[in-house]
Scaffold this motif. Structure first.
Motif, mmCIF file in Angstrom:
data_model
loop_
_atom_site.group_PDB
_atom_site.id
_atom_site.type_symbol
_atom_site.label_atom_id
_atom_site.label_comp_id
_atom_site.label_asym_id
_atom_site.label_seq_id
_atom_site.Cartn_x
_atom_site.Cartn_y
_atom_site.Cartn_z
ATOM 1 N N ALA A 134 -5.017 -2.160 -5.950
ATOM 2 C CA ALA A 134 -5.221 -0.855 -5.539
ATOM 3 C C ALA A 134 -4.229 -0.140 -5.176
ATOM 4 C CB ALA A 134 -6.565 -0.485 -4.632
ATOM 5 N N PRO A 135 -3.981 1.270 -4.969
ATOM 6 C CA PRO A 135 -2.794 2.132 -4.578
ATOM 7 C C PRO A 135 -2.480 1.465 -3.033
ATOM 8 C CG PRO A 135 -4.230 3.614 -5.603
ATOM 9 C CD PRO A 135 -5.200 2.232 -5.497
ATOM 10 N N GLY A 136 -1.364 1.403 -3.011
ATOM 11 C CA GLY A 136 -0.817 0.585 -1.560
ATOM 12 C C GLY A 136 -0.801 -0.782 -1.381
ATOM 13 N N THR A 137 -1.220 -1.457 -2.579
ATOM 14 C CA THR A 137 -1.405 -2.883 -2.639
ATOM 15 C C THR A 137 -0.259 -3.765 -2.452
ATOM 16 O OG1 THR A 137 -3.562 -3.046 -3.477
ATOM 17 C CG2 THR A 137 -2.440 -5.034 -3.371
ATOM 18 N N PRO A 138 0.389 -4.444 -1.529
ATOM 19 C CA PRO A 138 1.691 -4.954 -1.537
ATOM 20 C C PRO A 138 1.723 -6.179 -2.471
ATOM 21 C CG PRO A 138 0.674 -5.563 0.502
ATOM 22 C CD PRO A 138 -0.290 -4.596 -0.227
ATOM 23 N N VAL A 139 2.828 -6.401 -3.523
ATOM 24 C CA VAL A 139 2.687 -7.662 -4.233
ATOM 25 C C VAL A 139 4.060 -7.889 -4.335
ATOM 26 C CG1 VAL A 139 0.792 -6.673 -5.358
ATOM 27 C CG2 VAL A 139 2.938 -6.010 -6.019
ATOM 28 N N ASP A 164 5.892 0.389 -7.862
ATOM 29 C CA ASP A 164 7.158 1.265 -7.297
ATOM 30 C C ASP A 164 8.510 0.520 -7.401
ATOM 31 O OD1 ASP A 164 6.792 -0.442 -5.484
ATOM 32 O OD2 ASP A 164 6.879 0.975 -3.631
ATOM 33 N N ALA A 165 8.452 -0.603 -8.060
ATOM 34 C CA ALA A 165 9.723 -1.377 -8.321
ATOM 35 C C ALA A 165 9.323 -2.157 -9.605
ATOM 36 C CB ALA A 165 9.867 -2.310 -6.854
ATOM 37 N N GLY A 166 10.729 -2.815 -9.927
ATOM 38 C CA GLY A 166 10.737 -3.551 -11.289
ATOM 39 C C GLY A 166 10.520 -5.132 -10.992
ATOM 40 N N ARG A 167 10.899 -5.523 -9.837
ATOM 41 C CA ARG A 167 10.963 -7.062 -9.499
ATOM 42 C C ARG A 167 11.088 -7.133 -7.951
ATOM 43 N NH1 ARG A 167 11.626 -11.457 -12.581
ATOM 44 N NH2 ARG A 167 12.858 -13.078 -11.600
ATOM 45 N N GLY A 168 10.454 -8.380 -7.530
ATOM 46 C CA GLY A 168 10.518 -8.677 -6.133
ATOM 47 C C GLY A 168 9.406 -7.970 -5.396
#
Length: 113
Positions: free
Chosen positions: A21-26, A57-61
């Motif tokens: 969901a929006p805001g989920t850290p992965v 919001d990022a491509g890796r990590g």
């Protein structure tokens, strides 16, 4: 709602689906070789699945989800007719006659409408 006929069988992977969901850290890992729009996504509890990279919001990590996404896939057999809700990264969110829902790759579908 558009409909499609299944022209080749599709089977969901043998792993539990994940949801973001929006805001989920992965944590984002490798890109899929067959489906390069997808990145291996690992949740904080260690479960993972393939999610379109454009939803982060990022491509890796370390990354944060920007939208809702459920990795659930739908088993589909040739000749079956599915109702299609939305398309994303060459996959359709579909519903079968039993009311089951999930993602099906566009390449196994023939659009009817």
């Amino acid at each position: 709602m558009p409909r499609a006929r299944v022209v080749a069988a599709h089977r969901a992977p043998d792993r539990p689906p994940i949801r973001v969901a929006p805001g989920t850290p992965v944590t984002l890992g490798e890109r899929d070789r067959e489906w390069p729009d997808f990145v291996w996504t690992t949740l904080a509890d260690g479960r993972g699945g393939w999610v379109p990279a454009t939803l982060f919001d990022a491509g890796r990590g370390p990354a944060t989800a920007l939208a809702d996404y459920d990795t659930r896939e739908l088993d589909a057999d040739p000749g079956e007719t599915l109702e299609l809700e939305r398309e994303l990264a060459q996959w359709w969110w579909a519903r079968n006659a039993r009311g089951d829902e999930g993602w099906v790759p566009a390449r196994v579908l023939q659009l009817l409408d």
